[in-house]
Design an enzyme around this catalytic site. Structure first.
Site, PDB file in Angstrom:
ATOM      1  N   SER A 186       0.939  -1.087   0.128  1.00 44.87           N
ATOM      2  CA  SER A 186      -0.077  -0.104  -0.037  1.00 44.87           C
ATOM      3  C   SER A 186       0.254   1.560  -0.300  1.00 44.87           C
ATOM      4  O   SER A 186       1.856   1.429  -0.634  1.00 44.87           O
ATOM      5  CB  SER A 186      -0.497   0.084   1.221  1.00 44.87           C
ATOM      6  N   ASP A 238      -5.719  -3.148  -3.247  1.00 41.47           N
ATOM      7  CA  ASP A 238      -4.655  -3.398  -2.362  1.00 41.47           C
ATOM      8  C   ASP A 238      -3.948  -4.533  -1.591  1.00 41.47           C
ATOM      9  O   ASP A 238      -4.783  -5.276  -1.077  1.00 41.47           O
ATOM     10  CB  ASP A 238      -5.219  -2.008  -0.686  1.00 41.47           C
TER      11      ASP A 238
END
Length: 347
Positions: free
Chosen positions: A58, A197
């Site tokens: 991320s 993500d």
């Protein structure tokens, strides 16, 4: 001692193999990059050059990619300070900010909270059209395919089996690993692959990094040194009897914390950390529950300050382990020059 072990030891670099792992956490990524930027002030090269392998998820994935491409940590810290409010829609102040926050909270009930175009535009300024094959350090960047229901890990060409990802756009990898559900829309890559993500399964990528080092790269555990950077650890208590209402958003913390601690445990077993020697150096900071949020840019100055303090405290020890000399030059097994001409088009 068998012949393979002797051969492996002869190939060990004089200062061991150094791994950098950076957790996910949205704008909380200001903390680890401020930490690295402060240390970088005392070095002769961009800080990414001091590691043999960098893993990030991320926001940590964005940082990992940029650091591996040779972008200084000080530039990335400035990027978070200047572009963070744009990415998370907090350019306005006063009543305008209050209204927009209310609108986004309602919007989040049926679609992504923020405009992914802002994130794309900001990352394009940093990464441009560069590809993972231009990385100066080995990379591991986790994402998730919601269609295939499987992990999707971007890697540089650091093993003969890794024949594809080095040709991928760095921008695609960065947008994929940071497409946090409910915050940003699913990222569709240049190949038409939908990804989200990597934090949904690997918010702390340390286990991936250590497994890659030992399992695929065949690096010996006694030669490993791991610097693991968190994005703050919240202190909270879950009541013995609790329903979905009282638990609320703490459920996300619960799952992410569980994954992170599990990943740390696996990494320690694989490296023999603590019981044989200290291998893993974890940098994080405990904060009260609700004090910082992953999309609240108003706390960037505090996050920057925390990173500075942690670096000041840790550098005397970390210097001799990680930062005396740059890592050996990474030479990928497959080169972009074989596939692209000077204009970036297939040759």
């Amino acid at each position: 001692m068998d012949q393979n072990t002797v051969s492996s030891q002869k190939n060990d670099p004089p200062f061991g193999r150094r791994i950098l792992s950076i957790d996910g956490g949205g704008i909380l990524g200001t903390f680890p990059i401020a930490f690295l930027a402060e240390i970088e002030q005392h070095l002769d090269h961009p800080i990414g050059d001091y590691f043999d392998l960098i893993a990030g998820t991320s926001t940590g994935g964005i940082l990992a990619i940029a650091l591996a491409l040779g972008i200084p940590a000080t530039d990335l810290l400035r990027f978070y300070e200047e572009k963070g409010p744009d990415i998370f829609g907090q350019k306005h102040s006063g009543m305008g900010s209050f209204v927009m926050k209310a609108v986004r909270s309602i919007q989040r009930l049926y679609r992504n909270k923020y405009d992914s175009d802002e994130l794309r535009d900001a990352l394009t300024e940093v990464l441009g059209n560069r590809r993972l094959g231009e990385a100066r350090t080995r990379l591991i960047i986790p994402a998730w395919s919601p269609v295939a229901q499987s992990v999707y890990i971007y890697k540089t060409a650091h093993h003969e089996r890794l024949r594809t990802d080095y040709k991928a756009l760095a921008l695609d990898a960065a947008l994929a690993t940071s497409a946090a559900p409910t915050y940003f829309q699913q990222h569709i890559t240049a190949t038409g692959t939908g990804l989200i993500d990597g934090g949904v399964w690997a918010s702390n990528p340390i286990a991936l990094a250590v497994t890659e080092a030992i399992g695929l790269l065949k690096w010996r555990p006694p030669e490993l040194h791991v610097l693991s950077l968190g994005c703050l650890q919240e202190v909270y208590i879950i009541p013995k009897w609790v329903g979905i209402g009282p638990l609320g958003l703490k459920a996300i913390n619960l799952f992410m914390d569980g994954q992170s601690h599990g990943a740390m445990g696996m990494a320690k077993i694989l490296t023999g950390d603590i019981h044989e020697r200290q291998v893993i150096h974890r940098i994080d900071h405990m904060v009260p529950s609700g004090k910082f949020r992953m999309d609240d840019t108003s706390h960037i100055p505090d996050l920057k300050g925390l990173g500075h303090i942690k670096a000041r405290e840790s550098f005397p020890l970390l210097r001799s382990i990680f930062f005396k000399h740059p890592a050996e030059k990474f030479i990928p097994i497959y080169s972009l020059a074989r596939h692209y001409n000077g204009t970036g088009s297939p040759s």
